[in-house]
Design a protein around this motif. Sequence first.
Motif, short mmCIF file in Angstrom:
data_model
loop_
_atom_site.label_atom_id
_atom_site.label_comp_id
_atom_site.label_asym_id
_atom_site.label_seq_id
_atom_site.Cartn_x
_atom_site.Cartn_y
_atom_site.Cartn_z
N ILE A 48 0.83 -1.21 0.00
CA ILE A 48 0.00 0.00 0.00
C ILE A 48 0.86 1.25 0.00
N GLY A 49 1.99 1.21 0.72
CA GLY A 49 2.86 2.36 0.80
C GLY A 49 2.69 3.18 2.06
N THR A 50 2.38 2.49 3.16
CA THR A 50 2.26 3.15 4.46
C THR A 50 3.23 2.52 5.46
N LYS A 51 3.49 3.23 6.53
CA LYS A 51 4.40 2.70 7.55
C LYS A 51 3.76 1.60 8.37
N TYR A 52 2.44 1.67 8.56
CA TYR A 52 1.79 0.74 9.48
C TYR A 52 0.54 0.12 8.88
N VAL A 200 -6.34 -1.66 9.02
CA VAL A 200 -6.17 -0.21 8.95
C VAL A 200 -4.75 0.06 8.48
N THR A 201 -4.60 0.99 7.52
CA THR A 201 -3.27 1.45 7.13
C THR A 201 -3.15 2.94 7.45
N THR A 202 -1.94 3.34 7.87
CA THR A 202 -1.70 4.72 8.25
C THR A 202 -0.20 4.95 8.37
#
Length: 365
Positions: A48-52, A200-202
């Motif tokens: 996705i390209g998120t840290k978490y 959840v991504t963030t």
Amino acid sequence: MIKFLDLQKVTAKYADEIHEAVQRVVDSGWYLQGQENANFEKHYSEYIGTKYTVGVANGLDALIWILRGYLELGVMHPGDEVIVPANTYIATILAITENGLKPVLIEPNIDTYQIDDSLIEAAITPKTKAIMIVHLYGCCAYTDKIGEICKKYGLKLLEDNAQAHGCLYNGHRTGSLGDAAAHSFYPGKNLGALGDAGAVTTNDKDLADVIRALANYGSIRKYVFKYVGRNSRLDEIQAAVLDVKLKHLDEDNAIRKQNARYYIENIKHPDIVLPKVTNWDRHVFHIFSIRTSRRDELQAYLTENGIQTNIHYPIPPHKQECYKEWNNLSLPVTEKIHREELSLPMSPVLAEKEMDIVANIINHW
């Protein structure tokens, strides 16, 4: 019979890898919050390209926990407003009201079915804290104008990415475009589990930490409970299956786009409104949605001819009994879409000969 979605075939496509992954979990003796979950979260964040990434039990919980997380962090307060498309699936609305927040329903664009960004700014009040976009049917709902509005008014940009795994906007995946995103891995999704699952991504570590705790009874470490949480954990078998299918997601999405092109090029009936695609990167065709003023008649005709279809969705949220306080609202664009929408068979295992039958039968309607 041409099935709307043949989940047996979808699963069979990667059966050997899935069986191996499930057997690995069974043999491990570790069924919750183990290595499979850690692996999937890492790989999904990279994709996705998120840290978490925080795995949770389902897509609705993912939506709920994002908003609850912001409440716990003091970013939002009960009674605050969240701008949201009026024509979404009800889960998006449920997550807002579940948290004591107020949904502000915005009409969609009739051509894209996504939230109409020209209507958003007029709906902003001092109580507005977020815009929640929904990448409905697999089409990217984000626009530069929405991003500019969020910056101008200091609003959180939230994504309901339940239907658009793998979709792109200028090289960035949906699910990484805003402050946080909810993902559903319901079996019929582009990236589907063998049961309920979500994430959840963030890039916000504080939010990710709060959500991880909330989804584990509110626990920050074993038997220490900082929040009034719930049990909403992604189990090891689902994580292992999702990790297998993630490797094939782009390939499967490419087939969906190829199938969509076939429909668009071959369905010629004058009473059918086909999807308007201006950028093929920005659509992954979770649903192939058409419209006609004679929707119910067409659905019955297709059923008689052995073609399964679905309606996404027959009743808009503001006309549902559970939200009877909104039943008198007039949202004509939303109501038109819900009255006319019909979803044709679409999946990465749909054969060209099946699509040819669908197109020919519709053209002879």
